[in-house]
Design a protein around this motif. Structure first.
Motif, PDB file in Angstrom:
ATOM      1  N   ASN A 162      35.480 -23.409  19.041  1.00  0.00           N
ATOM      2  CA  ASN A 162      35.993 -22.611  17.916  1.00  0.00           C
ATOM      3  C   ASN A 162      35.843 -21.119  18.159  1.00  0.00           C
ATOM      4  N   ASN A 163      34.811 -20.745  18.941  1.00  0.00           N
ATOM      5  CA  ASN A 163      34.575 -19.323  19.218  1.00  0.00           C
ATOM      6  C   ASN A 163      35.076 -18.895  20.594  1.00  0.00           C
ATOM      7  N   ALA A 164      35.808 -19.794  21.253  1.00  0.00           N
ATOM      8  CA  ALA A 164      36.498 -19.475  22.513  1.00  0.00           C
ATOM      9  C   ALA A 164      35.556 -18.965  23.593  1.00  0.00           C
ATOM     10  N   VAL A 165      34.436 -19.678  23.782  1.00  0.00           N
ATOM     11  CA  VAL A 165      33.517 -19.348  24.875  1.00  0.00           C
ATOM     12  C   VAL A 165      33.213 -20.615  25.670  1.00  0.00           C
ATOM     13  N   ASN A 166      32.829 -20.392  26.923  1.00  0.00           N
ATOM     14  CA  ASN A 166      32.417 -21.500  27.780  1.00  0.00           C
ATOM     15  C   ASN A 166      30.897 -21.559  27.837  1.00  0.00           C
ATOM     16  N   VAL A 167      30.341 -22.661  27.390  1.00  0.00           N
ATOM     17  CA  VAL A 167      28.912 -22.923  27.509  1.00  0.00           C
ATOM     18  C   VAL A 167      28.765 -24.329  28.084  1.00  0.00           C
ATOM     19  N   THR A 168      27.879 -24.486  29.055  1.00  0.00           N
ATOM     20  CA  THR A 168      27.614 -25.805  29.616  1.00  0.00           C
ATOM     21  C   THR A 168      26.476 -26.443  28.840  1.00  0.00           C
ATOM     22  N   PHE A 169      26.783 -27.516  28.122  1.00  0.00           N
ATOM     23  CA  PHE A 169      25.787 -28.193  27.297  1.00  0.00           C
ATOM     24  C   PHE A 169      25.218 -29.397  28.029  1.00  0.00           C
ATOM     25  N   LEU A 170      23.896 -29.555  27.953  1.00  0.00           N
ATOM     26  CA  LEU A 170      23.193 -30.616  28.666  1.00  0.00           C
ATOM     27  C   LEU A 170      22.301 -31.388  27.707  1.00  0.00           C
ATOM     28  N   SER A 171      22.338 -32.703  27.806  1.00  0.00           N
ATOM     29  CA  SER A 171      21.461 -33.552  27.005  1.00  0.00           C
ATOM     30  C   SER A 171      20.157 -33.760  27.764  1.00  0.00           C
ATOM     31  N   LYS A 172      19.059 -33.281  27.184  1.00  0.00           N
ATOM     32  CA  LYS A 172      17.791 -33.329  27.903  1.00  0.00           C
ATOM     33  C   LYS A 172      16.633 -33.216  26.926  1.00  0.00           C
ATOM     34  N   ASN A 173      15.599 -34.014  27.133  1.00  0.00           N
ATOM     35  CA  ASN A 173      14.343 -33.862  26.406  1.00  0.00           C
ATOM     36  C   ASN A 173      13.463 -32.914  27.210  1.00  0.00           C
ATOM     37  N   ILE A 174      13.293 -31.720  26.700  1.00  0.00           N
ATOM     38  CA  ILE A 174      12.613 -30.691  27.487  1.00  0.00           C
ATOM     39  C   ILE A 174      11.157 -31.053  27.762  1.00  0.00           C
ATOM     40  N   LEU A 175      10.528 -31.806  26.862  1.00  0.00           N
ATOM     41  CA  LEU A 175       9.130 -32.186  27.066  1.00  0.00           C
ATOM     42  C   LEU A 175       8.983 -33.206  28.193  1.00  0.00           C
ATOM     43  N   GLU A 176      10.082 -33.845  28.566  1.00  0.00           N
ATOM     44  CA  GLU A 176      10.057 -34.822  29.652  1.00  0.00           C
ATOM     45  C   GLU A 176      10.721 -34.289  30.917  1.00  0.00           C
ATOM     46  N   THR A 177      10.954 -32.987  30.962  1.00  0.00           N
ATOM     47  CA  THR A 177      11.639 -32.350  32.092  1.00  0.00           C
ATOM     48  C   THR A 177      10.626 -31.619  32.964  1.00  0.00           C
ATOM     49  N   ASP A 178      10.664 -31.866  34.264  1.00  0.00           N
ATOM     50  CA  ASP A 178       9.722 -31.235  35.186  1.00  0.00           C
ATOM     51  C   ASP A 178      10.336 -30.087  35.978  1.00  0.00           C
ATOM     52  N   ASP A 179      11.662 -30.039  36.033  1.00  0.00           N
ATOM     53  CA  ASP A 179      12.334 -28.987  36.792  1.00  0.00           C
ATOM     54  C   ASP A 179      13.751 -28.859  36.256  1.00  0.00           C
ATOM     55  N   LEU A 180      14.196 -27.629  36.028  1.00  0.00           N
ATOM     56  CA  LEU A 180      15.546 -27.395  35.515  1.00  0.00           C
ATOM     57  C   LEU A 180      16.591 -27.377  36.633  1.00  0.00           C
ATOM     58  N   GLU A 181      16.126 -27.395  37.875  1.00  0.00           N
ATOM     59  CA  GLU A 181      16.956 -27.603  39.058  1.00  0.00           C
ATOM     60  C   GLU A 181      17.910 -26.462  39.380  1.00  0.00           C
ATOM     61  N   GLN A 182      17.739 -25.339  38.761  1.00  0.00           N
ATOM     62  CA  GLN A 182      18.477 -24.128  39.130  1.00  0.00           C
ATOM     63  C   GLN A 182      17.742 -22.921  38.555  1.00  0.00           C
ATOM     64  N   GLU A 183      18.111 -21.746  39.034  1.00  0.00           N
ATOM     65  CA  GLU A 183      17.439 -20.523  38.598  1.00  0.00           C
ATOM     66  C   GLU A 183      18.257 -19.814  37.533  1.00  0.00           C
ATOM     67  N   PHE A 184      17.530 -19.185  36.603  1.00  0.00           N
ATOM     68  CA  PHE A 184      18.159 -18.431  35.530  1.00  0.00           C
ATOM     69  C   PHE A 184      17.539 -17.035  35.464  1.00  0.00           C
ATOM     70  N   GLN A 185      18.364 -16.056  35.116  1.00  0.00           N
ATOM     71  CA  GLN A 185      17.836 -14.705  34.881  1.00  0.00           C
ATOM     72  C   GLN A 185      17.198 -14.590  33.489  1.00  0.00           C
ATOM     73  N   ILE A 186      17.689 -15.411  32.567  1.00  0.00           N
ATOM     74  CA  ILE A 186      17.143 -15.415  31.194  1.00  0.00           C
ATOM     75  C   ILE A 186      16.975 -16.865  30.735  1.00  0.00           C
ATOM     76  N   ILE A 187      15.797 -17.161  30.224  1.00  0.00           N
ATOM     77  CA  ILE A 187      15.566 -18.423  29.513  1.00  0.00           C
ATOM     78  C   ILE A 187      15.146 -18.050  28.089  1.00  0.00           C
ATOM     79  N   VAL A 188      15.826 -18.627  27.107  1.00  0.00           N
ATOM     80  CA  VAL A 188      15.535 -18.316  25.709  1.00  0.00           C
ATOM     81  C   VAL A 188      15.363 -19.619  24.947  1.00  0.00           C
ATOM     82  N   SER A 189      14.465 -19.596  23.974  1.00  0.00           N
ATOM     83  CA  SER A 189      14.276 -20.781  23.141  1.00  0.00           C
ATOM     84  C   SER A 189      13.794 -20.412  21.752  1.00  0.00           C
TER      85      SER A 189
END
Length: 284
Positions: A162-189
């Motif tokens: 609806n807002n005409a942007v591209n975002v890659t959405f991922l289904s993941k339980n963060i508490l059960e995640t050991d590695d995000l498997e790529q690098e980011f310049q910004i992580i926000v939560s």
């Protein structure tokens, strides 16, 4: 019925639950969405009337508000950072304080060349408000967003379209995640951070209708999400990458202490417009 007369009735029926100013704000919010009329239109045309069909719709909305269902859920939409978002009981209603967090992230990137690529991850995206607002305003960014709720991800995906942007959405339980498997310049939560002991201070319209999965953490481990996300940031933040959190206003010092013990640097604790500890930025 004249709209001005219905307005008086609407406010009168809601004032046992809300104060008159809030009830009036609801009226004009609904008037704009349902009738495409603003306050000034009613002031200039005081003889405007509702049809019988329109009154039926308004009465239905009024009954929902009397049950203290949030007006944003009743209307199915809200505004965040100048953008329109669909909202439903699967996602939290975006707050003004979170807009401040988005503004802080955007401000932090002003020195970056617009041609320089940027990768951003939003953890616990909900409606997608943070990720989508960042994608809209940081056009050099590739934005990724995670949530454990499939219903939330479906809402966020729709909002991105609806807002005409591209975002890659991922289904993941963060508490059960050991590695995000790529690098980011910004992580926000903006993770769950309300302790169960704080429920007594929460209004019924939040407690009864907004998703507890996105709101609450155990009293004995209130920083569980912050610790886990900070651990992932140690692995997956790029050099000079930055971590941003929205936080529990009562746990500012504790959250700073946690990040210091995990060797994060340049930790900044920032207050929101109400003077509450609300945001943290840090480097690793």
């Amino acid at each position: 019925m004249k709209i001005k007369h219905y307005k008086s009735q609407f406010i009168q029926e809601l004032t046992p639950i809300y104060d008159a100013g809030e009830a009036e704000s609801f009226f004009y919010l609904i008037l704009e969405q349902k009738q495409q009329l603003k306050r000034i239109d009613l002031a200039l045309n005081p003889e405007l009337c509702f049809s019988e069909a329109e009154i039926t719709v308004w009465n239905s909305i009024l009954e929902a508000l009397k049950q203290e269902i949030p007006v944003q859920y009743v209307l199915g939409t809200t505004s965040f950072y100048g953008l329109d978002f669909e909202v439903n009981p699967a996602v939290l209603i975006p707050r003004p304080e979170t807009e401040e967090l988005v503004a802080w992230i955007i401000e932090s990137q002003k020195g970056r060349a617009k041609t320089e690529k940027l990768k951003i991850l939003d953890i616990g995206t909900g409606s997608g408000c943070i990720a989508i607002a960042l994608a809209k305003n940081l056009t050099n960014a590739a934005v990724f967003a995670i949530d454990v709720s499939e219903l939330a991800l479906a809402t966020a995906q729709k909002n991105a379209g609806n807002n005409a942007v591209n975002v890659t959405f991922l289904s993941k339980n963060i508490l059960e995640t050991d590695d995000l498997e790529q690098e980011f310049q910004i992580i926000v939560s903006n993770p769950p951070y309300v302790r169960h002991l704080e429920k007594v201070a929460i209004k019924k319209n939040v407690l009864d209708y907004e998703p507890h999965l996105a709101l609450f953490v155990g009293d004995d481990d209130a920083l569980v999400f912050y610790k886990k996300i900070a651990q992932l940031a140690q692995i997956n933040l790029s050099k000079k990458g930055q971590l941003f959190f929205e936080i529990n206003q009562y746990l500012g010092k504790e959250t700073v202490d946690l990040l210091e013990k995990m060797n994060f640097k340049n930790i900044q604790l920032k207050q929101d417009i109400y003077g509450n500890d609300r945001m943290i930025s840090a480097y690793f």
